[in-house]
Design an enzyme around this catalytic site. Structure first.
Site, mmCIF file in Angstrom:
data_model
loop_
_atom_site.group_PDB
_atom_site.id
_atom_site.type_symbol
_atom_site.label_atom_id
_atom_site.label_comp_id
_atom_site.label_asym_id
_atom_site.label_seq_id
_atom_site.Cartn_x
_atom_site.Cartn_y
_atom_site.Cartn_z
ATOM 1 N N CYS A 54 -19.527 70.607 -53.004
ATOM 2 C CA CYS A 54 -20.293 71.375 -52.010
ATOM 3 C C CYS A 54 -21.772 71.471 -52.424
ATOM 4 C CB CYS A 54 -19.696 72.779 -51.868
ATOM 5 S SG CYS A 54 -20.541 73.720 -50.576
ATOM 6 N N CYS A 58 -23.875 78.634 -54.373
ATOM 7 C CA CYS A 58 -23.291 79.975 -54.563
ATOM 8 C C CYS A 58 -22.962 80.141 -56.056
ATOM 9 C CB CYS A 58 -22.042 80.134 -53.711
ATOM 10 S SG CYS A 58 -22.304 79.614 -52.002
ATOM 11 N N CYS A 98 -4.413 79.996 -43.975
ATOM 12 C CA CYS A 98 -5.871 79.863 -43.946
ATOM 13 C C CYS A 98 -6.299 78.610 -44.701
ATOM 14 C CB CYS A 98 -6.509 81.097 -44.583
ATOM 15 S SG CYS A 98 -8.313 80.984 -44.621
#
Ligand code: SAM
Ligand code: DTB
Ligand code: SF4
Length: 344
Positions: A54, A58, A98
């Protein structure tokens, strides 16, 4: 939803944090039992359908390419593999599935592929949730048309603390995606993480952002930072357990009808700590031995805990009815499921 308060102020929320622990928990529990079935916990199984690689930075995430020990990047999972994992989750009693992807934002081609995955989850009789990063308005509408039930997109922390944790996007980007999701008719799942080096005031401000949205999120995950090796925040100080429980209690008081999810970090929490979180109003957990890349509590341990606390999994009865109708080749596994459920 006229009884919902969405004009919380900082002094009001800080006053809640300053109450005595017993008084705060009692108020939260009263709010909880007025609005929810007190001994029921909703469970949701997570699956990382696209791990690692990614581009976002973060500071807590093992999937970021900026981590010192980034996790190996994998391509998007095949539909067959998703079907297999979702079937296992359903057979373990999960009612919601999810799927997470380590993207800054999904391409339209990837949205097409995720929509097929959502259809598989629905065919299995479960509710769907996905978390794919930032969305355009058009992508939110396409996901909504597919019947997607929830979209997870966390604010993580306060507006002020945000830039200390992530520099590759800003708070408004996050709020925009949440608005597109809400306007498209998908239910909103948005919460945060404790342990990012934030102050109590930052925690209060995060909850104010969530509770002052025009409509409260249907689901608010409260994560305890999982200290992932190689990430910038790996050495962060642990959050005091009582402060974490207070934050759950205040989430419950501020958003009475919302599912407050006791999320990442449960693996390192004692039973007594989790029990206090449930008393304070948490009524949802991630279920299954893996989160996205980090371990979670095993299903057996969770069942034992729910049993000891006299708690039931939401939708369990209808799950058993559903299972009766299913012809699974794995008879032994099905038998185990019945035994575990019925002994409870
Ligand atoms: N890439 C998408 C995004 O960020 O929205 C979806 C996946 S991302 C891993 C989902 C959420 O997991 C993050 O927003 C963050 O709140 C939470 N999370 C990630 N790593 C975590 C960690 N080490 N500890 C606690 N929560 C974490
Ligand atoms: C959320 O608030 N927590 C989940 C889910 N939404 C996607 C993710 C937790 C991730 C924990 C670290 C990991 O597994 O890598
Ligand atoms: Fe990427 Fe999501 Fe991890 Fe941030 S939290 S680095 S956006 S996968």
């Amino acid at each position: 939803m006229s009884s919902i308060k969405n004009n919380w102020t900082l002094p009001e929320v800080l006053n809640l944090f300053e109450k005595s622990f017993n008084e705060l928990l009692f108020e939260a529990h009263e709010t909880h039992i007025k609005n929810h079935n007190k001994d029921t916990v909703q469970v949701c199984t997570l699956l990382s359908v696209k791990t690692g690689g990614c581009p976002e930075d973060c500071g807590y995430c093992s999937q970021s390419i900026h981590s010192d020990e980034p996790i190996e990047a994998t391509p998007l999972m095949s539909l067959d593999e998703v079907r297999e994992k979702a079937t296992m989750a359903r057979d373990q009693g999960s009612t919601r599935f999810c799927m997470g992807a380590a993207w800054r934002r999904p391409s339209n081609k990837n949205i097409d592929r995720v929509i097929k995955m959502i259809e598989v989850v629905h065919e299995l009789g479960m509710e769907s949730c996905v978390t794919l990063g930032m969305l355009s308005q058009d992508q939110a509408e396409r996901l909504s048309k597919s019947g997607l039930n929830y979209y997870n997109h966390n604010l993580d922390t306060s507006r002020e603390h945000y830039a200390k944790v992530i520099s590759t996007r800003n708070y408004q980007d996050r709020l925009n995606t949440i608005r597109y999701v809400r306007e498209s008719g998908i239910k909103v799942c948005s919460g945060g993480i404790l342990g990012l080096g934030e102050s109590r005031e930052d925690r209060a401000k995060l909850l104010i952002e969530l509770a002052n949205l025009e409509q409260h999120p249907e689901s608010v995950p409260i994560n305890m930072l999982v200290h992932m090796e190689g990430t910038r925040l790996y050495d962060n100080e642990k959050v005091d357990e009582l402060e974490f429980i207070r934050t759950i209690a205040i989430s419950r008081i501020m958003m009475p009808k919302t599912y407050v999810r006791l999320s990442a970090g449960r693996e390192s929490m004692a039973d007594s700590m989790q029990a206090l979180c449930f008393y304070a109003g948490a009524n949802s957990v991630f279920y299954g031995e893996e989160l996205l890349t980090a371990p979670n509590v095993t299903v057996e341990k969770d069942r034992a805990l729910f049993n000891k606390l006299g708690m039931n999994i939401e939708g369990q009865e209808s799950q058993i009815d559903e299972l009766n109708k299913i012809k699974t080749p794995d008879v032994e596994k099905k038998q185990d499921f019945y035994n575990l459920k019925l002994i409870n």
